[in-house]
Enzyme design. Sequence first.
Site, short mmCIF file in Angstrom:
data_model
loop_
_atom_site.label_atom_id
_atom_site.label_comp_id
_atom_site.label_asym_id
_atom_site.label_seq_id
_atom_site.Cartn_x
_atom_site.Cartn_y
_atom_site.Cartn_z
N LYS A 40 9.09 10.81 -0.37
CA LYS A 40 8.21 10.12 0.58
C LYS A 40 9.05 9.32 1.59
O LYS A 40 8.83 9.42 2.80
CB LYS A 40 7.27 9.16 -0.17
CG LYS A 40 6.30 8.42 0.75
CD LYS A 40 5.88 7.06 0.17
CE LYS A 40 5.59 6.09 1.31
NZ LYS A 40 5.44 4.70 0.86
N THR A 90 5.93 0.51 2.43
CA THR A 90 6.96 1.26 3.15
C THR A 90 6.26 2.34 3.97
O THR A 90 5.68 3.28 3.41
CB THR A 90 7.95 1.90 2.18
OG1 THR A 90 8.63 0.87 1.46
CG2 THR A 90 8.99 2.74 2.92
N LEU A 133 0.83 -1.21 0.00
CA LEU A 133 0.00 0.00 0.00
C LEU A 133 0.86 1.26 0.00
O LEU A 133 2.03 1.22 0.41
CB LEU A 133 -0.91 -0.01 1.23
CG LEU A 133 -1.98 -1.11 1.18
CD1 LEU A 133 -2.44 -1.49 2.58
CD2 LEU A 133 -3.16 -0.67 0.33
N PRO A 134 0.30 2.40 -0.44
CA PRO A 134 1.14 3.60 -0.62
C PRO A 134 1.66 4.24 0.66
O PRO A 134 2.76 4.76 0.68
CB PRO A 134 0.21 4.58 -1.36
CG PRO A 134 -0.87 3.75 -1.95
CD PRO A 134 -1.03 2.58 -1.02
N LYS A 186 14.81 -0.35 5.81
CA LYS A 186 14.47 0.21 4.52
C LYS A 186 14.67 1.73 4.49
O LYS A 186 15.30 2.27 3.59
CB LYS A 186 13.00 -0.12 4.19
CG LYS A 186 12.40 0.60 3.00
CD LYS A 186 12.70 -0.06 1.69
CE LYS A 186 12.23 0.76 0.50
NZ LYS A 186 10.81 0.59 0.18
#
Lengths: 286, 286, 286, 286
Positions: free
Chosen positions: D235, D85, D54-55, D160
């Site tokens: 982001k 993420t 998912l975003p 990450k």
Amino acid sequence: MGGPMAVNLLNKGHSIVVYDVSKEAMKRLEDEGACVATSPSEVASKVDSIISMLPNSQHVRSCYAGDKGVFQTIQPGTLILDSSTIDPTVSKEMAGLAGKKGAVFMDAPVSGGVNAAKGGTLTFMVGGEEKEFEAAKVLLSSMGKNIVYCGEVGNGQAVKICNNMLLAITMIGTAETMNLGMRLGLEPKLMASIINTATGRCWASELYNPVPGVLENVPSSNNYQGGFGTALMVKDLGLAQAAATDTQSPTPLGSLSHQIYRLMCNSGLAEKDFSSIFLLLQEQNK
Amino acid sequence: MGGPMAVNLLNKGHSIVVYDVSKEAMKRLEDEGACVATSPSEVASKVDSIISMLPNSQHVRSCYAGDKGVFQTIQPGTLILDSSTIDPTVSKEMAGLAGKKGAVFMDAPVSGGVNAAKGGTLTFMVGGEEKEFEAAKVLLSSMGKNIVYCGEVGNGQAVKICNNMLLAITMIGTAETMNLGMRLGLEPKLMASIINTATGRCWASELYNPVPGVLENVPSSNNYQGGFGTALMVKDLGLAQAAATDTQSPTPLGSLSHQIYRLMCNSGLAEKDFSSIFLLLQEQNK
Amino acid sequence: MGGPMAVNLLNKGHSIVVYDVSKEAMKRLEDEGACVATSPSEVASKVDSIISMLPNSQHVRSCYAGDKGVFQTIQPGTLILDSSTIDPTVSKEMAGLAGKKGAVFMDAPVSGGVNAAKGGTLTFMVGGEEKEFEAAKVLLSSMGKNIVYCGEVGNGQAVKICNNMLLAITMIGTAETMNLGMRLGLEPKLMASIINTATGRCWASELYNPVPGVLENVPSSNNYQGGFGTALMVKDLGLAQAAATDTQSPTPLGSLSHQIYRLMCNSGLAEKDFSSIFLLLQEQNK
Amino acid sequence: MGGPMAVNLLNKGHSIVVYDVSKEAMKRLEDEGACVATSPSEVASKVDSIISMLPNSQHVRSCYAGDKGVFQTIQPGTLILDSSTIDPTVSKEMAGLAGKKGAVFMDAPVSGGVNAAKGGTLTFMVGGEEKEFEAAKVLLSSMGKNIVYCGEVGNGQAVKICNNMLLAITMIGTAETMNLGMRLGLEPKLMASIINTATGRCWASELYNPVPGVLENVPSSNNYQGGFGTALMVKDLGLAQAAATDTQSPTPLGSLSHQIYRLMCNSGLAEKDFSSIFLLLQEQNK
């Protein structure tokens, strides 16, 4: 901050009901004539105007929308003035919830520290519907002398965090500049006096100079005690950076200033006035 | 800059001998009543006071210590006032060479642009021996209205580059802050008016606001034309960074500001007023 | 650095004439079989190849173009290899002066520290005319194992300062990242091992990790002793920034890194390895 | 990203039930043999393992804890692998909620873009209880080739965002360095080849060089198309900065890099590969 604000309300003749997580703080206000409550919701059930002053967004959410929060018992028509410095999106969220209860929520963060709170000379930056501003102003005038209308709800917060971001930048800039000039051989008082009549002038150089001895009665001339602690500046810059990320606004100097004040906290300057950035820049081996 | 300064000297009744690499520039001054010379050394052989205004340190070195330079023919007792903005170490070097010839060299960089030069309202920041300052002041008063003594030779430069570094920082800080506030929904005039009565206040926010329409008669309200070009600010910040490196002075915001103005030059804003940083920060896809 | 390089030349069978401002240093080399001279010009009068290793641009100018400098007595056809790390414009200036004497000047700065100098495993980055490179390589191979041709004169310096600027950035970046990950709860060895197989990988994370205990035999695991001192990195970054200003190249991270290492020198880390940036970032009150 | 991952699961013989807000996307998977559901809760009622991609954090909260979310119907013993993420604190929050339902939540963000998703060559960084890792690995191996255990839940996210912060820094550092070297006269391929055998080496210089023509088959040699878009990097850096603020970790270069990529988005480079920072640094008037 909340304590002296409440005392000023009492001194101006208001009847107040108070709640604080510290029983000691409530006891002090009870001695001054306040009624005490056991929760925010109890306060809300007894008053027609509410003023809150809390450390951060989480506390505000909990105080208003939590289990024993204000919104459990609030009466329609209640005027809420939240003087906490928090994320403007949380102010908007609370205003929406208040509206559903028929109440009015305005954000009204302050500038000026504990001394201004005691002296009743705070500045309030108020966001909310314009037609409610007069009522807010009457109440806030018991605690401050400068009540500024900033537009819709959340705008009080927006002005506050913008102003403090610029203050953070100009303070570091002033400290860098003074330090550079001194190492180039300039006498600091002379240097400050020239800059203050020139284009580099800012509040930080003129009224709060970070170099000890340039001004009297500022924290830098008192071992950086009192004033506005570095850790508090870091908190406000955190809000500014969150707002910058939300709106995708580039803030290269604001962002670097945030990191520099964070480094200062790491270096033992968290409780010193934020003008102690001068100490970080000075050659420390001298 | 040198042209209007020379005209003011003539208008105040001084006899002057001029030299410029541009014959056209000399012709204009000859028409106003100046004598022209074919080299700096010819000028030096004919006068008892010398005023220079040159683009950078290399030009100053060449004008004074070069093959046809001032020091070839200078007469003992000559007073030299160099109004170029250059590296303070070069000012000191020139002062040393002048001293060997029995002459006095003072650095006297200016603030205020071409309009102030024309109007005779420049500010001069003067470095050199204090006993020579009165003589310098008499001469400089024909071209400026604010003549400030900054201490030993090189200190005029030091004050100039320190002031401009702080100006560079406060301008970017103001632009970041205004842009952030506007994206948060604040009306820019209202926002500026509140900040200007609060702790974020600086010359850049108050008298030279970078947001179009906040103030009249500033470059931002005239498509960023006129004023102080970004490329000139980059030059001054280069001097500030060289001085910071020489003295090992940390200048994190001054250094980042230098890079940001350099990026602006890359992006086609070199000839625009330096307040056009606001354009770089704005969302350009809108 | 010069001492062990000279010893390697002797060990490989070269006859050498040495000059150093330290008599003690010359004595040590005399004991190893070198002839000693009383000035650079005396050296130049006795040899057909010259290798220099000096602290900065001023020393190089003085050694070559000064009163008792190499260019006073140099013989046509002499090959000069300057291994100092200096401003590339000074290398070019020296090459021009050498050319007028019929000599060839090449810049040949090194990477690898004192241990590589002792072991004869230095890397030389060589700038100058390509047809001279073979002769340079023969000589430099006695002192190093990796001799790289970088193009025209000054390019050896350019590669050196560019490489070190990127090293400075990646080291601070690695330290920030490791510190952030550790505060988020990551085990540092595991974290480094994952990053080193991923896109964040760099020499600093892989072979010179700044977190104590992640790698053996690096300065961070030896109290940041040995290695490449922070003050030396500040010097190289000063050269990089001067080159960036000369060429108007934006280097926001390189510039900020310069300031951060300068702050480290202020904080007592000047003589520690430059990977001690990790100490500045760590919470120091723990 | 989710589409090709689902296809790989189907190709490896798994039966899957899918949900996506895009009906078109579901239709494509239905054609490949997937069952489709009308909500996350319907998916949860039909499967024993759940994989989500998912975003952002809000979407994850809504997908799992929302009105028609997974937790409405999830069966005890379900294994959840969230490859989004997001903020590690949200991963921990979801894991807590899953635990109350007797389910296991692991965070498993990926590195490698759409091509790696299609090719089944993604890297998964997995956080959660170690005893569940083997089961997770079996499933993830259908979609990736490198499955790394990072410790407790949230640690996949932590690795990450740390890796990507370091990547962001090394990419800008590489672009600055290459641009500086080129303006100093260095040939870019030669320059990169030397740095890649020296201490400045990093993944960005070696395998993803931002200068067109240095490497084939990287975005910089294809007009910065494909690859990892600048807006996506912004982001991830937003997550890194939020984590840095939560843990009070100083990240001066990470923070400045965030601002620089944000400026790039402002300048029309949002959809270009993040190595297009080189375009921002280049002189654009050429």
